[in-house]
Motif scaffolding. Structure first.
Motif, mmCIF file in Angstrom:
data_model
loop_
_atom_site.group_PDB
_atom_site.id
_atom_site.type_symbol
_atom_site.label_atom_id
_atom_site.label_comp_id
_atom_site.label_asym_id
_atom_site.label_seq_id
_atom_site.Cartn_x
_atom_site.Cartn_y
_atom_site.Cartn_z
ATOM 1 N N TYR A 196 -29.996 -6.683 -46.083
ATOM 2 C CA TYR A 196 -29.328 -6.272 -47.306
ATOM 3 C C TYR A 196 -30.648 -5.686 -48.178
ATOM 4 O O TYR A 196 -31.718 -6.627 -48.635
ATOM 5 C CB TYR A 196 -28.630 -7.363 -48.259
ATOM 6 C CG TYR A 196 -28.106 -7.211 -49.458
ATOM 7 C CD1 TYR A 196 -26.754 -7.085 -49.421
ATOM 8 C CD2 TYR A 196 -28.692 -7.046 -50.618
ATOM 9 C CE1 TYR A 196 -25.876 -6.963 -50.469
ATOM 10 C CE2 TYR A 196 -27.969 -6.980 -51.775
ATOM 11 C CZ TYR A 196 -26.509 -6.718 -51.714
ATOM 12 O OH TYR A 196 -25.909 -6.356 -52.858
ATOM 13 N N VAL A 197 -30.632 -4.529 -48.490
ATOM 14 C CA VAL A 197 -31.717 -3.856 -49.222
ATOM 15 C C VAL A 197 -31.549 -3.632 -50.562
ATOM 16 O O VAL A 197 -30.640 -3.097 -50.863
ATOM 17 C CB VAL A 197 -32.034 -2.531 -48.539
ATOM 18 C CG1 VAL A 197 -33.216 -2.047 -49.342
ATOM 19 C CG2 VAL A 197 -32.515 -2.501 -47.257
ATOM 20 N N SER A 198 -32.181 -4.195 -51.595
ATOM 21 C CA SER A 198 -31.665 -4.160 -52.927
ATOM 22 C C SER A 198 -33.223 -4.312 -53.765
ATOM 23 O O SER A 198 -34.004 -5.009 -53.543
ATOM 24 C CB SER A 198 -30.589 -5.111 -53.468
ATOM 25 O OG SER A 198 -30.329 -4.606 -54.566
ATOM 26 N N HIS A 199 -33.312 -3.494 -54.924
ATOM 27 C CA HIS A 199 -33.939 -3.546 -55.918
ATOM 28 C C HIS A 199 -33.687 -4.826 -56.849
ATOM 29 O O HIS A 199 -34.534 -5.195 -57.525
ATOM 30 C CB HIS A 199 -34.023 -2.275 -56.795
ATOM 31 C CG HIS A 199 -34.723 -1.153 -56.306
ATOM 32 N ND1 HIS A 199 -36.014 -1.285 -55.663
ATOM 33 C CD2 HIS A 199 -34.336 -0.076 -56.236
ATOM 34 C CE1 HIS A 199 -36.308 -0.195 -55.112
ATOM 35 N NE2 HIS A 199 -35.296 0.552 -55.647
ATOM 36 N N ARG A 200 -32.248 -5.138 -56.860
ATOM 37 C CA ARG A 200 -31.748 -6.137 -57.824
ATOM 38 C C ARG A 200 -32.048 -7.447 -57.389
ATOM 39 O O ARG A 200 -31.229 -7.789 -56.606
ATOM 40 C CB ARG A 200 -30.538 -5.689 -58.124
ATOM 41 C CG ARG A 200 -30.293 -4.316 -58.818
ATOM 42 C CD ARG A 200 -28.817 -3.754 -59.131
ATOM 43 N NE ARG A 200 -28.963 -2.328 -59.213
ATOM 44 C CZ ARG A 200 -28.154 -1.552 -59.998
ATOM 45 N NH1 ARG A 200 -27.234 -2.357 -60.697
ATOM 46 N NH2 ARG A 200 -27.918 -0.370 -59.906
ATOM 47 N N LEU A 201 -32.968 -8.089 -58.206
ATOM 48 C CA LEU A 201 -33.150 -9.502 -57.493
ATOM 49 C C LEU A 201 -32.027 -10.396 -57.793
ATOM 50 O O LEU A 201 -31.802 -11.236 -56.994
ATOM 51 C CB LEU A 201 -34.406 -10.209 -57.978
ATOM 52 C CG LEU A 201 -35.697 -9.179 -57.760
ATOM 53 C CD1 LEU A 201 -36.859 -9.983 -58.255
ATOM 54 C CD2 LEU A 201 -35.494 -9.050 -56.515
ATOM 55 N N THR A 202 -31.209 -10.278 -58.833
ATOM 56 C CA THR A 202 -30.018 -11.111 -58.869
ATOM 57 C C THR A 202 -29.158 -10.880 -57.659
ATOM 58 O O THR A 202 -28.857 -12.295 -57.107
ATOM 59 C CB THR A 202 -29.192 -10.642 -60.095
ATOM 60 O OG1 THR A 202 -30.135 -10.158 -61.102
ATOM 61 C CG2 THR A 202 -28.252 -11.646 -60.829
ATOM 62 N N GLU A 203 -28.820 -10.138 -57.113
ATOM 63 C CA GLU A 203 -27.791 -10.056 -56.005
ATOM 64 C C GLU A 203 -28.778 -10.824 -55.071
ATOM 65 O O GLU A 203 -28.016 -11.329 -54.052
ATOM 66 C CB GLU A 203 -27.804 -8.581 -55.598
ATOM 67 C CG GLU A 203 -26.997 -7.521 -56.501
ATOM 68 C CD GLU A 203 -26.870 -6.349 -56.478
ATOM 69 O OE1 GLU A 203 -27.670 -5.857 -55.405
ATOM 70 O OE2 GLU A 203 -26.852 -5.420 -57.252
#
Lengths: 327, 503
Positions: free
Chosen positions: B201-208
């Motif tokens: 899972y690649v994401s900038h959004r740390l919440t997710e």
């Protein structure tokens, strides 16, 4: 290939000479040598001047086409525009000398108008110019047939014809200077000056990278539309010369659009825009005409002309594609 | 543990990759267990996308091994990876809007009976797959173009399932989703987990990342910094891992209070398709830095101010006059200049000479202002002043280095005396020497009274150059930071670990 070896050897030169007319000059020289070997008379001043005069229309059309191609577009409508202009001129003049000059003005205005419509449809309505001008080509063909009920009417006056036919006689050294050649020289100089002006440099920049041009404040649509207008004007002048020289027929301009495009490509102008000089385009047209003359001297059937043109355009585009990709 | 997991579904060992001699990934190790959600985080350019492309067969690694369920793999193409059971969901979907869900799912490997596509079986299998992940309401025979973005994402996932994917890579899967759709994605991810599918899972959004993953790997500058169990870490700690390098570069001194002059540009409640609630002032003499992740609206802000994609709402005041910046031309007439981040596509006219490139803007907009000769002389002086190295100003610009091309672009703008300069990644892809030269130039322009807005993904550069910074997130200004802020401050605002500060 001659063009290729020459262009490779001159590559360092061309880097500083974005016009890149040396290859086409080399081809032209080779052809002249071949002509001289077969038909030395052809190179005598009077015969050469006549040849240049006869070639003036296609050279002018090549210059007009150059403006459009270097800006990244195409103009396929010029051939049928020439036909339309010749037929319209004959009917409007209707052999009445007093109408000659007003009709010349009407032709120029008509050429500019067709160019304007081509340009606006291409740039504002975002129809690819290939389609726009092909559509215009067909519209003009149909309109001319309709307007003249299937056969050219009226006739041209001697005044009208003199531009395409007559010459300044008894000129020292040259023998005779066709009016068509003089018209060509004046317009060629104007074209060269135009390409050196702000407009000309901006036109090439638009063809090279319209995004950058737009983000530098260039009105890309306006620049390209002007190029179409110039092409239409060139077609009008060509029509006046062709009408004078050749006479009135529905075939007057047939195939000229393709001849002009071939000439432009032969002259080192990149399809897609952004590279090449107007001098190269005009020399390309001259080379093409000389090649046809040469074919004639060697007894090659004139029926082969379209095939030769097709082969040249394929070859020239392939060579220029290789040149650009190899860097 | 990062190196343990003998039964790992996916094991990457020592993955390295470089492009044209520039190292992008250095000996990256990574494991994903069956049924695990493993998050990969890092700044722009940390190497996440390259790593994902390698796992999904888009690039071949220069070194290292990929093992899938104990089998060593060499992926020559994305097809090879698919066959081995690796599926990828890109940010941009690859769907044919006119075709049905089932047709999209089985595109290229339709079930065939007697030489013809077996539509009945195709629909039935798609139905089964949809049901298996709880998407019972999604019709298998609906054209994809009619579905919502979230539903299209489901179709993308089912596409990978139809190819028996055991590992699914999700690249910024929530980027295109509305807030209420994110919960649906969460549910979907859990279902996939239950089926034993591993998820990268690649994401900038740390919440997710915190909501979904069981482990997190942090990449920085192409290296794996750490891999931690999600339960054992905090957002602040992650941000520290993502940034944190020493300032080794010299930056010209910042503006002193006396240098900063009157307000040049004000935006109030500016908005367009990509931007919301933009309130901004730019003063003469200052460099305002703009930080934020890619796609956060940084470039959209500069393009709105230059009239490329103008504000559709709100108010812009330039030098005290309300102004509508509706095209680059009007912006230029108002004294605005813009250096695009895409130098090749929007900055240079590649096959024209250095001189023609430098004259482009003057010719287009201010042609009548001065005589041609005087203008050319002045542009030649500017080219010399910015120290362009070329074999003469008739040389085609494409033969120049990136740094020299950028200097020519700068000269083009200096020639029209702009009072507001917008720089979007002005030093991207430029060698260190030219970088310093451009930093000095930007500072000199500010000192001479220009207002400068400078976007940069290069955090040390942003911190080193800015007198003040704003950080963008999701099309808004997430917060403002003074000079002297740290990389952590910027990244925290960019990824949204802290609530917005009053700007």
């Amino acid at each position: 290939m001659t063009t290729q070896t020459v262009s490779r050897r001159l590559a360092p030169l061309r880097r500083w000479n974005s016009g890149g007319i040396l290859p086409i000059l080399a081809v032209l020289v080779v052809l002249l040598v071949l002509v001289a070997a077969r038909q030395p008379d052809f190179l005598s001043p009077p015969s050469l001047m006549s040849f240049l005069g006869r070639s003036a229309p296609i050279i002018l059309l090549a210059a007009g086409q150059y403006f459009v191609i270097v800006s990244g577009e195409f103009d396929l409508s010029v051939g049928s525009l020439v036909t339309a202009q010749v037929v319209v001129a004959a009917r409007l003049i209707d052999s009445d000398p007093s109408r000659t000059w007003p009709v010349v003005l009407v032709l120029l205005a008509g050429g500019a108008l067709v160019g304007l419509v081509n340009g606006l449809i291409t740039t504002r309505l975002r129809v690819p110019s290939f389609v726009t001008t092909l559509g215009m080509f067909l519209i003009l063909v149909g309109a001319v047939y309709l307007w003249s009920d299937g056969a050219p009417k009226g006739g041209l006056t001697d005044q009208f014809r003199q531009l395409g036919r007559r010459a300044v006689e008894d000129v020292p050294v040259f023998g005779r200077l066709p009016y068509a050649l003089l018209v060509l020289l004046v317009l060629a100089v104007a074209a060269v000056l135009l390409m050196r002006s702000d407009f000309g440099r901006t036109l090439v920049a638009v063809g090279d990278n319209p995004r950058t041009a737009q983000l530098s404040g260039v009105r890309v649509w306006r620049t390209r539309t002007i190029a179409f207008v110039l092409s239409g004007l060139a077609a009008a002048v060509a029509a006046i010369l062709i009408g004078g020289y050749g006479g009135v027929s529905f075939q007057a301009g047939a195939g000229l659009e393709f001849g002009a495009i071939t000439a432009v490509v032969l002259g080192g102008v990149a399809l897609g825009g952004g590279r090449g000089s107007v001098v190269g385009a005009m020399l390309g047209a001259l080379t093409l005409e000389l090649l046809f003359a040469l074919m004639n001297f060697y007894g090659v059937s004139g029926a082969l002309r379209p095939s030769v043109q097709g082969a040249i355009i394929l070859l020239a585009v392939a060579v220029s594609a290789r040149r650009f990709s190899s860097r | 543990m990062p190196d343990g997991h003998p039964g790992a579904l996916l094991a990457l060992r020592g993955i390295s990759k470089s492009f044209l001699g520039v190292g992008v990934l250095h000996e990256v190790d990574l494991d994903v267990a069956a049924g695990e959600v493993h998050a990969v985080v890092g700044e722009n350019g940390a190497g996440k996308s390259t790593l994902m492309k390698i796992v999904s067969g888009g690039y071949a690694p220069d070194a290292g091994t990929i093992t899938l369920a104990g089998q060593p793999q060499v992926f020559g193409s994305p097809r090879d990876a698919q066959r081995a059971g690796v599926g990828i969901i890109h940010q941009e979907f690859n769907l044919l809007p006119e075709r049905t869900v089932a047709e999209n799912v089985y595109l290229g490997h339709e079930p065939v009976r007697r030489g013809l596509v077996d539509r009945r079986q195709m629909l039935a299998s798609t139905r089964r797959l949809l049901d298996s992940i709880g998407e019972t309401a999604l019709p298998a025979d609906a054209p994809v173009g009619r579905l919502s973005v979230a539903q299209q994402q489901v179709v993308e996932i089912v596409k990978t399932l139809a190819l028996d994917a055991r590992l699914i890579i999700m690249d910024e899967p929530t980027a295109a989703l509305a807030d209420h759709e994110v919960a649906l994605l969460y549910r979907l991810v859990r279902r996939l987990q239950e089926q034993g599918i591993g998820i990268l899972y690649v994401s900038h959004r740390l919440t997710e990342v915190f909501d979904l993953s069981s482990r997190i790997t942090v990449l920085k500058d192409g290296r794996r910094v750490t891999t931690v169990p999600t339960a054992d870490t905090t957002a602040d700690e992650l941000v520290r891992h993502m940034v944190g390098r020493e300032l080794s570069h010299y930056y010209p001194p910042r503006a002193t209070p006396q240098d900063i002059g009157e307000v040049r540009l004000t935006v109030r409640a500016g908005a367009n398709r990509k931007l919301r609630d933009i309130d901004l002032t730019l003063r003469a003499g200052e460099v305002l830095g703009v930080g934020g992740l890619q796609g956060s609206g940084r470039s959209a802000l500069a393009r709105a101010l230059f009239g490329v994609a103008p504000f559709t709402a709100g108010e812009v005041v330039v030098d005290g006059t309300p102004t509508r910046l509706r095209s680059p031309r009007t912006a230029m007439r108002a004294g605005v200049a813009y250096v695009s981040e895409d130098r090749k596509g929007e900055g240079i006219v590649a096959r024209q000479s250095v001189l023609d490139n430098a004259l482009l803007a003057s010719r287009a907009v201010f042609a009548l202002r001065s005589g041609r000769t005087a203008r050319t002389v002045r542009v030649r002086e500017l080219l010399a002043a910015v120290e362009v190295r070329s074999a003469g100003d008739q040389q085609e610009i494409r033969y120049l280095s990136g740094g020299n091309q950028q200097k020519v672009v700068l000269a083009r703008w200096l020639a029209v005396n702009p009072r507001i300069l917008l720089f979007d990644e002005p030093t991207r892809g430029i060698d260190v020497g030219a970088k310093s030269a451009i930093h000095d130039l930007v500072r000199r322009l500010a000192r001479d009274g220009a207002a400068v807005l400078m976007i940069s993904s290069d955090l040390p550069e942003l911190l080193g150059m800015s007198d003040r910074m704003i950080v963008m997130r999701d099309g808004r200004i997430a917060g403002e930071l003074p000079a002297g802020a740290t990389e952590e401050d910027v990244v925290a605002l960019a990824v949204g670990t802290v609530r917005e500060t009053a700007a």
